[in-house]
Scaffold this motif. Structure first.
Motif, PDB file in Angstrom:
ATOM      1  N   ILE A  10      25.687  39.773  59.323  1.00 27.45           N
ATOM      2  CA  ILE A  10      25.674  40.460  58.011  1.00 27.45           C
ATOM      3  C   ILE A  10      26.233  39.533  56.921  1.00 27.45           C
ATOM      4  CG2 ILE A  10      26.618  42.403  56.680  1.00 27.45           C
ATOM      5  CD1 ILE A  10      26.646  44.019  59.303  1.00 27.45           C
ATOM      6  N   PHE A  11      27.360  38.883  57.213  1.00 24.27           N
ATOM      7  CA  PHE A  11      27.984  38.047  56.180  1.00 24.27           C
ATOM      8  C   PHE A  11      27.205  36.762  55.929  1.00 24.27           C
ATOM      9  CE2 PHE A  11      31.386  41.011  56.745  1.00 24.27           C
ATOM     10  CZ  PHE A  11      31.996  41.064  55.500  1.00 24.27           C
ATOM     11  N   SER A  12      26.448  36.289  56.947  1.00 22.34           N
ATOM     12  CA  SER A  12      25.677  35.057  56.741  1.00 22.34           C
ATOM     13  C   SER A  12      24.562  35.271  55.717  1.00 22.34           C
ATOM     14  CB  SER A  12      25.087  34.569  58.069  1.00 22.34           C
ATOM     15  OG  SER A  12      24.097  35.483  58.504  1.00 22.34           O
ATOM     16  N   GLU A  13      24.231  36.523  55.450  1.00 25.55           N
ATOM     17  CA  GLU A  13      23.185  36.811  54.462  1.00 25.55           C
ATOM     18  C   GLU A  13      23.753  36.937  53.046  1.00 25.55           C
ATOM     19  OE1 GLU A  13      21.589  40.305  56.265  1.00 25.55           O
ATOM     20  OE2 GLU A  13      20.586  39.172  57.855  1.00 25.55           O
ATOM     21  N   MET A  14      25.060  36.763  52.906  1.00 28.25           N
ATOM     22  CA  MET A  14      25.677  36.842  51.567  1.00 28.25           C
ATOM     23  C   MET A  14      25.845  35.423  51.006  1.00 28.25           C
ATOM     24  SD  MET A  14      28.580  39.740  52.214  1.00 28.25           S
ATOM     25  CE  MET A  14      28.410  40.884  53.588  1.00 28.25           C
ATOM     26  N   LYS A  15      26.072  35.385  49.686  1.00 27.28           N
ATOM     27  CA  LYS A  15      26.117  34.090  48.989  1.00 27.28           C
ATOM     28  C   LYS A  15      27.519  33.470  49.087  1.00 27.28           C
ATOM     29  CE  LYS A  15      25.282  33.102  44.236  1.00 27.28           C
ATOM     30  NZ  LYS A  15      24.921  33.732  42.976  1.00 27.28           N
ATOM     31  N   ASP A  16      27.573  32.174  49.314  1.00 24.91           N
ATOM     32  CA  ASP A  16      28.848  31.431  49.279  1.00 24.91           C
ATOM     33  C   ASP A  16      29.940  32.063  50.137  1.00 24.91           C
ATOM     34  OD1 ASP A  16      27.760  29.585  47.597  1.00 24.91           O
ATOM     35  OD2 ASP A  16      28.502  30.545  45.768  1.00 24.91           O
ATOM     36  N   TRP A  20      36.681  39.249  37.626  1.00 24.16           N
ATOM     37  CA  TRP A  20      36.013  40.203  38.522  1.00 24.16           C
ATOM     38  C   TRP A  20      34.499  39.999  38.506  1.00 24.16           C
ATOM     39  CZ3 TRP A  20      39.000  45.101  36.379  1.00 24.16           C
ATOM     40  CH2 TRP A  20      40.338  44.994  36.762  1.00 24.16           C
ATOM     41  N   SER A  21      33.931  39.829  37.315  1.00 24.68           N
ATOM     42  CA  SER A  21      32.467  39.771  37.242  1.00 24.68           C
ATOM     43  C   SER A  21      31.918  38.417  37.683  1.00 24.68           C
ATOM     44  CB  SER A  21      31.984  40.105  35.833  1.00 24.68           C
ATOM     45  OG  SER A  21      32.562  39.228  34.900  1.00 24.68           O
ATOM     46  N   SER A  22      32.792  37.409  37.762  1.00 21.98           N
ATOM     47  CA  SER A  22      32.316  36.112  38.266  1.00 21.98           C
ATOM     48  C   SER A  22      32.572  35.997  39.768  1.00 21.98           C
ATOM     49  CB  SER A  22      32.972  34.959  37.504  1.00 21.98           C
ATOM     50  OG  SER A  22      34.371  35.049  37.626  1.00 21.98           O
ATOM     51  N   TYR A  23      33.108  37.048  40.359  1.00 18.48           N
ATOM     52  CA  TYR A  23      33.363  37.133  41.815  1.00 18.48           C
ATOM     53  C   TYR A  23      34.405  36.122  42.293  1.00 18.48           C
ATOM     54  CZ  TYR A  23      29.202  40.056  41.719  1.00 18.48           C
ATOM     55  OH  TYR A  23      28.297  41.048  41.423  1.00 18.48           O
ATOM     56  N   GLU A  24      35.194  35.568  41.366  1.00 22.42           N
ATOM     57  CA  GLU A  24      36.287  34.687  41.787  1.00 22.42           C
ATOM     58  C   GLU A  24      37.426  35.564  42.309  1.00 22.42           C
ATOM     59  OE1 GLU A  24      36.133  31.513  41.963  1.00 22.42           O
ATOM     60  OE2 GLU A  24      34.246  31.264  40.879  1.00 22.42           O
ATOM     61  N   PRO A  25      38.148  35.102  43.347  1.00 26.38           N
ATOM     62  CA  PRO A  25      39.307  35.888  43.792  1.00 26.38           C
ATOM     63  C   PRO A  25      40.341  35.971  42.665  1.00 26.38           C
ATOM     64  CG  PRO A  25      38.836  34.059  45.309  1.00 26.38           C
ATOM     65  CD  PRO A  25      37.962  33.869  44.112  1.00 26.38           C
ATOM     66  N   GLU A  26      40.963  37.127  42.567  1.00 25.82           N
ATOM     67  CA  GLU A  26      42.007  37.277  41.540  1.00 25.82           C
ATOM     68  C   GLU A  26      43.318  36.697  42.048  1.00 25.82           C
ATOM     69  OE1 GLU A  26      42.204  41.321  40.158  1.00 25.82           O
ATOM     70  OE2 GLU A  26      44.242  41.045  39.385  1.00 25.82           O
ATOM     71  N   ASN A  27      43.570  36.856  43.359  1.00 25.58           N
ATOM     72  CA  ASN A  27      44.826  36.386  43.954  1.00 25.58           C
ATOM     73  C   ASN A  27      44.555  35.730  45.302  1.00 25.58           C
ATOM     74  OD1 ASN A  27      45.648  39.388  42.688  1.00 25.58           O
ATOM     75  ND2 ASN A  27      46.980  37.710  42.100  1.00 25.58           N
ATOM     76  N   GLU A  28      45.423  34.790  45.663  1.00 25.95           N
ATOM     77  CA  GLU A  28      45.389  34.252  47.020  1.00 25.95           C
ATOM     78  C   GLU A  28      45.949  35.312  47.967  1.00 25.95           C
ATOM     79  OE1 GLU A  28      44.324  31.476  48.614  1.00 25.95           O
ATOM     80  OE2 GLU A  28      43.277  31.117  46.716  1.00 25.95           O
ATOM     81  N   GLY A  29      45.302  35.505  49.081  1.00 25.50           N
ATOM     82  CA  GLY A  29      45.801  36.489  50.041  1.00 25.50           C
ATOM     83  C   GLY A  29      44.703  36.863  51.024  1.00 25.50           C
TER      84      GLY A  29
END
Ligand code: FEO
Length: 386
Positions: free
Chosen positions: A349-355, A235-244
């Motif tokens: 809005i989303f273009s201003e977020m990382k990755d 969660w804290s590394s912002y990796e997805p927990e599940n595919e979906g």
């Protein structure tokens, strides 16, 4: 009800089954627990107080645990009122207690209660210890998990980590429910913005031999601690927990909702492992945020309103931005009877977020979905599932 955690550590927290909104904004259908602990030793330390709505019940729990003794220390790990709300009543009852906190703790305590409340204090910093007899507390600063003054405390004899808001969850303690579901909803909505700070705390925790985690909300964790630590790392590394795929939508007259239903069918037919949908006007907002972080892909479907994104969809996108949303693939479905513009505005809005990878394909509906829109959906599904 009090509960022995170890020979010297007693749980003295309270459940709130009738709370309206936690922190004034989050639905908690199964209530909330405000945890507090007391360490009984040559010196007695109370670990945090509870929300002001539960002061009397908590003081009664404390009195029962003390069994005629008086506390020496009140350790203030977090000044947010769900934990410091009974501090004034506590210090009025036990005026000779020494408050233990860091420099920021005492600044906030003055802001909340004025400068006269705390007469005896011990100011601690990273790595400082407090010897109670057989037990020793070591203080570990955890700024922004979830406020700047937060610190956690490690008791080295019983190997207990008092983790403040970390590893907490929504729900009263007498609720029989899966930990991860309400812990995840709690994490992303309460702490989510501060992944880097949680990572830093996890690194410090990895150097400790921890057998029990005592958070300020939710159950005391005693078994399989690797499971909880792994989830917190994800969660804290912002990796997805599940595919979906999470689809969050606003539909005023039902046509965008119909398109979402169709798009979900297309995604599932193309092999999506999981598709969760949220009506942003009706469903729990905090849960839609939780699933946006849980799954690897996100689609927002929004009506155009006043030549803007529909307000609830705009709020959703901006809220995710505020929570440091990142590392996801995102697509848009827009609707508008004369000039649909929400995809373009959401994209900004989303273009201003990382990755964030924004899908090239936009499903652009004019009033009601047609065959061309279904072709766009097929294309968007291929792109988002690639
Ligand atoms: Fe449970 Fe940040 O207070």
């Amino acid at each position: 009800m009090n509960k022995k955690i170890t020979d010297g550590i007693i749980y003295i927290g309270v459940d709130d089954k009738y709370i309206d909104l936690f922190e004034g904004q989050f639905d908690v259908p199964n209530g909330m627990s405000y945890n507090s602990y007391v360490i009984i030793d040559e010196k007695i330390a109370v670990m945090d107080t509870v929300d002001a709505s539960k002061t009397d019940e908590w003081l009664a729990n404390l009195e029962a645990a003390l069994d005629g003794k008086t506390p020496d220390y009140i350790v203030i790990q977090h000044m947010e009122p769900d934990h410091s709300g009974s501090l004034k009543a506590f210090l009025e009852k036990y005026p000779n207690t020494t408050a233990v906190g860091n420099a920021k703790t005492f600044v906030m305590a003055t802001q909340f209660f004025g400068k006269d409340l705390i007469c005896n204090k011990t100011e601690v910093k990273e790595g400082d210890t407090l010897n109670l007899g057989a037990h020793t507390l070591t203080f570990v600063m955890a700024p922004m998990v979830h406020w700047p003054e937060v610190m956690v405390s490690y008791e080295s004899t019983d190997k207990v980590l008092f983790s403040a808001d970390g590893f907490g969850k929504f729900g009263a303690l007498d609720t029989d429910e899966d930990w991860a579901c309400e812990a995840r909803r709690y994490y992303f909505n309460i702490v989510g913005k501060y992944g880097a700070q949680v990572q830093s705390l996890l690194k410090k925790a990895s150097a400790l031999d921890i057998q029990t985690i005592c958070p300020l909300h939710g159950p005391i964790l005693t078994e399989n601690l690797g499971y909880y630590l792994d989830l917190y790392n994800t969660w804290s590394s912002y990796e997805p927990e599940n595919e979906g795929v999470t689809i969050a939508y606003v539909s005023f007259h039902g046509n965008t909702k119909k398109a979402v239903k169709k798009f979900k069918e297309i995604l599932l037919a193309k092999g999506a492992k999981k598709v969760s949908t949220f009506d942003l006007m009706r469903d729990d907002f905090a849960e839609s945020v939780e699933d946006a972080f849980r799954y690897s892909k996100l689609v927002i479907a929004s009506t155009t309103y006043n030549m803007e994104i529909a307000p609830k969809a705009e709020n959703f996108a901006s809220y995710l931005k505020g929570k440091n949303y990142q590392k996801r693939t995102v697509g848009f479905i827009e609707n508008g009877t004369w000039t649909p513009v929400s995809a373009k505005l959401l994209s900004k809005i989303f273009s201003e977020m990382k990755d964030i990878k924004i899908c090239d394909t936009v499903v652009s509906i004019k009033s009601a979905m047609n065959d061309e829109n279904i072709e766009q959906m097929e294309k968007l599904a291929d792109e988002i599932l690639a």
